[in-house]
Design a protein around this motif. Structure first.
Motif, PDB file in Angstrom:
ATOM      1  N   VAL A  39      25.323 -15.363 -12.969  1.00 34.31           N
ATOM      2  CA  VAL A  39      26.095 -16.072 -11.952  1.00 34.31           C
ATOM      3  C   VAL A  39      26.776 -17.282 -12.565  1.00 34.31           C
ATOM      4  N   THR A  40      27.743 -17.802 -11.856  1.00 36.68           N
ATOM      5  CA  THR A  40      28.425 -19.027 -12.247  1.00 36.68           C
ATOM      6  C   THR A  40      27.940 -20.156 -11.344  1.00 36.68           C
ATOM      7  N   VAL A  41      27.584 -21.274 -11.940  1.00 39.00           N
ATOM      8  CA  VAL A  41      27.161 -22.449 -11.188  1.00 39.00           C
ATOM      9  C   VAL A  41      28.373 -23.341 -11.018  1.00 39.00           C
ATOM     10  N   PRO A  42      28.639 -23.850  -9.828  1.00 40.53           N
ATOM     11  CA  PRO A  42      27.834 -23.883  -8.617  1.00 40.53           C
ATOM     12  C   PRO A  42      27.638 -22.486  -8.010  1.00 40.53           C
ATOM     13  N   HIS A  43      26.464 -22.303  -7.402  1.00 36.48           N
ATOM     14  CA  HIS A  43      26.086 -21.014  -6.841  1.00 36.48           C
ATOM     15  C   HIS A  43      25.159 -21.241  -5.644  1.00 36.48           C
ATOM     16  N   ASP A  44      25.369 -20.482  -4.606  1.00 38.93           N
ATOM     17  CA  ASP A  44      24.527 -20.533  -3.405  1.00 38.93           C
ATOM     18  C   ASP A  44      24.036 -19.120  -3.145  1.00 38.93           C
ATOM     19  N   TRP A  45      22.735 -18.871  -3.352  1.00 39.19           N
ATOM     20  CA  TRP A  45      22.248 -17.501  -3.257  1.00 39.19           C
ATOM     21  C   TRP A  45      22.306 -16.936  -1.846  1.00 39.19           C
ATOM     22  N   ALA A  46      22.219 -17.753  -0.829  1.00 36.90           N
ATOM     23  CA  ALA A  46      22.115 -17.250   0.540  1.00 36.90           C
ATOM     24  C   ALA A  46      23.424 -16.708   1.104  1.00 36.90           C
ATOM     25  N   ILE A  47      24.547 -17.160   0.591  1.00 38.25           N
ATOM     26  CA  ILE A  47      25.810 -16.722   1.195  1.00 38.25           C
ATOM     27  C   ILE A  47      26.104 -15.252   0.944  1.00 38.25           C
ATOM     28  N   TYR A  48      25.327 -14.616   0.089  1.00 35.06           N
ATOM     29  CA  TYR A  48      25.519 -13.198  -0.168  1.00 35.06           C
ATOM     30  C   TYR A  48      24.751 -12.327   0.822  1.00 35.06           C
ATOM     31  N   GLY A  49      23.999 -12.951   1.726  1.00 36.49           N
ATOM     32  CA  GLY A  49      23.309 -12.224   2.781  1.00 36.49           C
ATOM     33  C   GLY A  49      22.007 -11.611   2.306  1.00 36.49           C
ATOM     34  N   ASP A 105      24.240 -32.498  -9.663  1.00 36.04           N
ATOM     35  CA  ASP A 105      24.993 -32.980  -8.504  1.00 36.04           C
ATOM     36  C   ASP A 105      24.450 -32.414  -7.200  1.00 36.04           C
ATOM     37  N   GLY A 106      23.764 -31.274  -7.237  1.00 35.28           N
ATOM     38  CA  GLY A 106      23.180 -30.695  -6.030  1.00 35.28           C
ATOM     39  C   GLY A 106      22.343 -29.480  -6.330  1.00 35.28           C
ATOM     40  N   ALA A 107      21.067 -29.528  -5.929  1.00 32.17           N
ATOM     41  CA  ALA A 107      20.132 -28.414  -6.107  1.00 32.17           C
ATOM     42  C   ALA A 107      19.270 -28.351  -4.858  1.00 32.17           C
ATOM     43  N   MET A 108      19.344 -27.271  -4.127  1.00 27.84           N
ATOM     44  CA  MET A 108      18.645 -27.142  -2.843  1.00 27.84           C
ATOM     45  C   MET A 108      17.446 -26.244  -2.992  1.00 27.84           C
ATOM     46  N   SER A 109      16.339 -26.669  -2.765  1.00 27.34           N
ATOM     47  CA  SER A 109      15.701 -27.968  -2.768  1.00 27.34           C
ATOM     48  C   SER A 109      14.359 -27.824  -3.467  1.00 27.34           C
ATOM     49  N   GLU A 110      13.531 -28.863  -3.455  1.00 28.35           N
ATOM     50  CA  GLU A 110      12.245 -28.835  -4.161  1.00 28.35           C
ATOM     51  C   GLU A 110      12.459 -28.428  -5.619  1.00 28.35           C
ATOM     52  N   ALA A 111      13.422 -29.039  -6.276  1.00 32.16           N
ATOM     53  CA  ALA A 111      13.810 -28.639  -7.638  1.00 32.16           C
ATOM     54  C   ALA A 111      12.757 -29.030  -8.665  1.00 32.16           C
ATOM     55  N   ARG A 112      12.345 -28.037  -9.431  1.00 35.64           N
ATOM     56  CA  ARG A 112      11.478 -28.244 -10.593  1.00 35.64           C
ATOM     57  C   ARG A 112      12.306 -27.837 -11.813  1.00 35.64           C
ATOM     58  N   VAL A 113      12.515 -28.790 -12.723  1.00 33.95           N
ATOM     59  CA  VAL A 113      13.387 -28.571 -13.870  1.00 33.95           C
ATOM     60  C   VAL A 113      12.514 -28.480 -15.120  1.00 33.95           C
ATOM     61  N   TYR A 114      12.729 -27.404 -15.885  1.00 36.62           N
ATOM     62  CA  TYR A 114      11.981 -27.158 -17.111  1.00 36.62           C
ATOM     63  C   TYR A 114      12.958 -27.048 -18.276  1.00 36.62           C
ATOM     64  N   VAL A 115      12.590 -27.634 -19.405  1.00 40.55           N
ATOM     65  CA  VAL A 115      13.328 -27.438 -20.652  1.00 40.55           C
ATOM     66  C   VAL A 115      12.309 -26.989 -21.688  1.00 40.55           C
ATOM     67  N   ASN A 116      12.569 -25.844 -22.276  1.00 35.37           N
ATOM     68  CA  ASN A 116      11.680 -25.248 -23.276  1.00 35.37           C
ATOM     69  C   ASN A 116      10.248 -25.124 -22.769  1.00 35.37           C
ATOM     70  N   GLY A 163      20.236 -22.937  -3.694  1.00 39.73           N
ATOM     71  CA  GLY A 163      20.585 -22.731  -5.092  1.00 39.73           C
ATOM     72  C   GLY A 163      21.136 -23.979  -5.752  1.00 39.73           C
ATOM     73  N   LEU A 164      21.744 -23.777  -6.907  1.00 42.48           N
ATOM     74  CA  LEU A 164      22.416 -24.855  -7.646  1.00 42.48           C
ATOM     75  C   LEU A 164      23.834 -24.928  -7.107  1.00 42.48           C
ATOM     76  N   TYR A 165      23.992 -25.624  -5.994  1.00 42.54           N
ATOM     77  CA  TYR A 165      25.240 -25.579  -5.238  1.00 42.54           C
ATOM     78  C   TYR A 165      26.277 -26.612  -5.676  1.00 42.54           C
ATOM     79  N   ARG A 166      26.001 -27.377  -6.694  1.00 43.39           N
ATOM     80  CA  ARG A 166      26.966 -28.317  -7.272  1.00 43.39           C
ATOM     81  C   ARG A 166      26.847 -28.243  -8.799  1.00 43.39           C
TER      82      ARG A 166
END
Length: 184
Positions: A39-49, A105-116, A163-166
């Motif tokens: 996918v390409t970010v920004p992306h909203d997973w819910a709009i695909y139904g 800029d926008g991550a919905m929601s309860e974002a847990r960010v991991y690097v390596n 999703g990562l909407y921004r």
């Protein structure tokens, strides 16, 4: 200073068949995401139904309408399937000796960010931007960025997004710590 092209525009998102099944192992650099959708970010997973009236049913009495008894209502989120867990992954590089900050800029929601494979930050709020200094977990080669998002049931009175909407930015300076906005 922005590090252009450090974050590739295509990310991998856990496909519908494994939503909610991917666990913390998806944060591991060695996790096989080859079956995930690109996918390409920004992306909203819910709009695909799929759009479904049952996605936002609620039994409430709307006191502003002078209702005394609760009844079935729908429509507040447009029937979009925004509740659930989603994972996004990508690979990026940072030149040796640079400090690096990820600005979301926008991550919905309860974002847990991991690097390596290391959790570098947690941000519960989906409506505000946030940043993570990831310098201490970087490698000289490829770095795997994984983001786990979770939208909880009844967490919004309207469609909140999913999703990562921004945009996400990778910023850095050579050896000098600075905050995400450039102020010291």
């Amino acid at each position: 200073m922005l590090l252009p092209s450090a974050l590739k525009p295509f990310w991998r998102k856990a496909g519908d068949s494994i939503w909610g099944e991917a666990d913390a192992s998806a944060s591991s650099p060695g996790f096989d995401d080859s079956s995930w959708e690109e996918v390409t970010v920004p992306h909203d997973w819910a709009i695909y139904g799929p759009f479904d009236v049952s996605n936002d049913l609620q039994t409430v009495a709307v006191t502003q309408n002078f209702e005394n008894e609760a009844s079935m209502k729908t429509g507040r989120t447009g029937g979009l399937p925004y509740v659930g867990i989603g994972w996004y992954r990508t690979v990026f590089r940072v030149p040796h000796g640079r400090r690096a900050v990820l600005l979301f800029d926008g991550a919905m929601s309860e974002a847990r960010v991991y690097v390596n494979g290391e959790q570098v930050c947690f941000w519960p709020y989906g409506y505000s931007s946030f940043w993570c200094d990831v310098t201490d977990v970087l490698t000289d080669g490829d770095n795997v960025l994984a983001v786990r998002l979770e939208n909880l049931p009844q967490s919004s009175r309207w469609y909140p997004g999913a999703g990562l909407y921004r945009d996400i930015h990778l910023c850095g300076k050579r050896g000098i710590p600075s905050c995400a906005c450039g102020y010291f």
